[in-house]
Design a protein around this motif. Structure first.
Motif, mmCIF file in Angstrom:
data_model
loop_
_atom_site.group_PDB
_atom_site.id
_atom_site.type_symbol
_atom_site.label_atom_id
_atom_site.label_comp_id
_atom_site.label_asym_id
_atom_site.label_seq_id
_atom_site.Cartn_x
_atom_site.Cartn_y
_atom_site.Cartn_z
ATOM 1 N N SER A 85 65.959 63.265 67.885
ATOM 2 C CA SER A 85 66.297 64.132 67.265
ATOM 3 C C SER A 85 67.100 63.910 66.061
ATOM 4 C CB SER A 85 67.327 64.851 68.044
ATOM 5 O OG SER A 85 68.746 64.331 68.312
ATOM 6 N N ALA A 86 67.838 62.779 65.852
ATOM 7 C CA ALA A 86 68.517 61.998 64.738
ATOM 8 C C ALA A 86 67.343 61.709 63.708
ATOM 9 C CB ALA A 86 69.377 61.184 64.985
ATOM 10 N N ILE A 87 66.304 61.136 63.922
ATOM 11 C CA ILE A 87 65.272 60.629 63.184
ATOM 12 C C ILE A 87 64.771 62.082 62.760
ATOM 13 C CG2 ILE A 87 62.946 59.935 63.059
ATOM 14 C CD1 ILE A 87 64.048 57.696 65.100
ATOM 15 N N ARG A 88 64.087 63.065 63.357
ATOM 16 C CA ARG A 88 63.725 64.333 62.910
ATOM 17 C C ARG A 88 64.671 65.037 61.868
ATOM 18 N NH1 ARG A 88 60.336 67.502 67.223
ATOM 19 N NH2 ARG A 88 60.272 69.085 65.146
ATOM 20 N N ILE A 89 65.746 65.239 62.351
ATOM 21 C CA ILE A 89 66.773 65.903 61.511
ATOM 22 C C ILE A 89 66.733 65.366 60.101
ATOM 23 C CG2 ILE A 89 69.118 66.590 61.195
ATOM 24 C CD1 ILE A 89 69.338 66.580 64.302
ATOM 25 N N PHE A 90 66.998 63.974 59.967
ATOM 26 C CA PHE A 90 67.142 63.514 59.072
ATOM 27 C C PHE A 90 65.907 63.579 57.999
ATOM 28 C CE2 PHE A 90 66.408 59.532 56.099
ATOM 29 C CZ PHE A 90 67.494 59.672 55.457
ATOM 30 N N ARG A 91 64.642 63.420 58.594
ATOM 31 C CA ARG A 91 63.408 63.485 57.871
ATOM 32 C C ARG A 91 63.203 64.761 57.406
ATOM 33 N NH1 ARG A 91 59.125 60.644 61.929
ATOM 34 N NH2 ARG A 91 59.743 58.580 61.441
ATOM 35 N N GLU A 92 63.595 65.750 58.241
ATOM 36 C CA GLU A 92 63.112 67.325 57.884
ATOM 37 C C GLU A 92 64.236 67.893 56.835
ATOM 38 O OE1 GLU A 92 62.027 69.233 61.326
ATOM 39 O OE2 GLU A 92 60.683 67.656 61.946
ATOM 40 N N TYR A 93 65.578 67.570 57.205
ATOM 41 C CA TYR A 93 66.912 68.559 56.480
ATOM 42 C C TYR A 93 67.575 67.710 55.756
ATOM 43 C CZ TYR A 93 64.592 71.358 60.078
ATOM 44 O OH TYR A 93 63.751 72.146 60.816
ATOM 45 N N LEU A 94 67.887 66.406 56.214
ATOM 46 C CA LEU A 94 69.185 65.798 55.504
ATOM 47 C C LEU A 94 68.551 64.677 54.601
ATOM 48 C CD1 LEU A 94 71.718 65.366 58.510
ATOM 49 C CD2 LEU A 94 71.552 67.067 56.692
ATOM 50 N N GLN A 95 67.414 64.476 54.387
ATOM 51 C CA GLN A 95 66.876 63.575 53.204
ATOM 52 C C GLN A 95 67.407 63.638 52.178
ATOM 53 O OE1 GLN A 95 62.571 63.178 53.510
ATOM 54 N NE2 GLN A 95 62.602 60.907 53.194
ATOM 55 N N VAL A 96 67.776 65.027 51.517
ATOM 56 C CA VAL A 96 68.290 65.289 50.233
ATOM 57 C C VAL A 96 69.796 64.857 50.005
ATOM 58 C CG1 VAL A 96 68.604 67.088 48.446
ATOM 59 C CG2 VAL A 96 66.588 66.991 50.013
ATOM 60 N N LYS A 97 70.466 65.196 51.122
ATOM 61 C CA LYS A 97 71.778 64.983 51.438
ATOM 62 C C LYS A 97 72.139 63.690 51.881
ATOM 63 C CE LYS A 97 73.058 69.477 52.626
ATOM 64 N NZ LYS A 97 73.608 70.260 53.684
ATOM 65 N N ARG A 98 72.843 62.608 51.274
ATOM 66 C CA ARG A 98 72.929 61.354 51.793
ATOM 67 C C ARG A 98 74.494 61.105 52.131
ATOM 68 N NH1 ARG A 98 68.242 58.224 52.064
ATOM 69 N NH2 ARG A 98 66.938 59.209 50.538
ATOM 70 N N ASN A 99 74.999 62.067 52.938
ATOM 71 C CA ASN A 99 76.230 61.850 53.289
ATOM 72 C C ASN A 99 76.402 61.326 54.726
ATOM 73 O OD1 ASN A 99 75.137 63.997 54.912
ATOM 74 N ND2 ASN A 99 76.921 65.496 54.581
ATOM 75 N N PHE A 100 75.465 60.857 55.273
ATOM 76 C CA PHE A 100 75.545 60.067 56.631
ATOM 77 C C PHE A 100 75.234 58.584 56.386
ATOM 78 C CE2 PHE A 100 74.934 64.198 57.905
ATOM 79 C CZ PHE A 100 75.960 64.230 58.757
ATOM 80 N N THR A 101 75.750 57.682 57.019
ATOM 81 C CA THR A 101 75.513 56.208 56.808
ATOM 82 C C THR A 101 74.175 55.821 57.451
ATOM 83 O OG1 THR A 101 76.736 55.721 58.864
ATOM 84 C CG2 THR A 101 77.919 55.526 56.595
ATOM 85 N N GLY A 102 73.000 55.449 56.711
ATOM 86 C CA GLY A 102 71.906 55.324 57.472
ATOM 87 C C GLY A 102 71.161 56.438 57.948
ATOM 88 N N ARG A 103 70.594 56.232 59.053
ATOM 89 C CA ARG A 103 70.105 57.535 59.791
ATOM 90 C C ARG A 103 70.978 57.745 60.923
ATOM 91 N NH1 ARG A 103 63.666 56.894 59.088
ATOM 92 N NH2 ARG A 103 63.594 56.381 57.101
ATOM 93 N N HIS A 104 72.266 57.507 61.081
ATOM 94 C CA HIS A 104 72.898 58.002 62.131
ATOM 95 C C HIS A 104 73.642 59.460 61.978
ATOM 96 C CE1 HIS A 104 73.128 53.840 63.263
ATOM 97 N NE2 HIS A 104 73.313 53.564 61.800
ATOM 98 N N PHE A 105 73.237 60.207 62.904
ATOM 99 C CA PHE A 105 73.426 61.421 62.783
ATOM 100 C C PHE A 105 74.516 61.869 64.027
ATOM 101 C CE2 PHE A 105 73.222 66.135 63.902
ATOM 102 C CZ PHE A 105 73.435 66.634 62.457
ATOM 103 N N TRP A 106 74.244 61.324 65.130
ATOM 104 C CA TRP A 106 75.083 61.558 66.351
ATOM 105 C C TRP A 106 76.268 60.597 66.412
ATOM 106 C CZ3 TRP A 106 74.330 66.381 67.294
ATOM 107 C CH2 TRP A 106 73.388 66.940 67.492
ATOM 108 N N ALA A 107 77.336 60.711 67.098
ATOM 109 C CA ALA A 107 78.386 59.730 67.343
ATOM 110 C C ALA A 107 77.965 59.154 68.700
ATOM 111 C CB ALA A 107 79.878 60.556 67.488
ATOM 112 N N ARG A 108 78.319 57.919 68.657
ATOM 113 C CA ARG A 108 78.279 57.076 69.978
ATOM 114 C C ARG A 108 79.081 57.871 71.054
ATOM 115 N NH1 ARG A 108 79.481 50.887 69.584
ATOM 116 N NH2 ARG A 108 78.475 51.310 71.477
ATOM 117 N N GLY A 109 78.291 57.622 72.157
ATOM 118 C CA GLY A 109 79.203 57.977 73.553
ATOM 119 C C GLY A 109 78.062 58.938 74.548
#
Length: 109
Positions: A85-109
């Motif tokens: 889901s993180a990969i798909r969210i980054f590819r489709e929606y967050l590629q323009v916004k670069r406010n996440f480090t790398g392709r990390h969307f979800w927190a660990r745990g």
């Protein structure tokens, strides 16, 4: 025995309450992305053979009630859902916004 699932050698009723939190608790799920994440997670659950019973997207986290068959590990299933889901969210929606480090969307745990 209502609600029980069966496989070749086992009957099971394994429900898990899972909470996904975006990295640094950013309010990035709010708005239009909120509906899209629900669709992505539903599709990934269907691919994995996991039943998504309930799901709620809050402002900064997502609650899901999953029925995971015993042949799949809970940790591997959650890792699959969070990773894909993180990969798909980054590819489709967050590629323009670069406010996440790398392709990390979800927190660990």
């Amino acid at each position: 025995m209502r609600g029980w699932q069966s496989q070749a050698h086992v009957k099971h009723y394994c429900k898990y309450h899972v909470v996904f939190v975006p990295k640094y608790r950013r309010k990035s799920i709010y708005g239009t992305l909120r509906k899209e994440i629900g669709g992505i997670l539903r599709e990934l659950c269907r691919q994995q053979g996991v039943e998504l019973i309930e799901g709620y997207a809050m402002r900064d986290h997502i609650h899901m009630l999953l029925m995971i068959p015993p042949k799949y590990s809970v940790a591997n299933t959650i890792g699959f859902l969070k990773g894909k889901s993180a990969i798909r969210i980054f590819r489709e929606y967050l590629q323009v916004k670069r406010n996440f480090t790398g392709r990390h969307f979800w927190a660990r745990g």
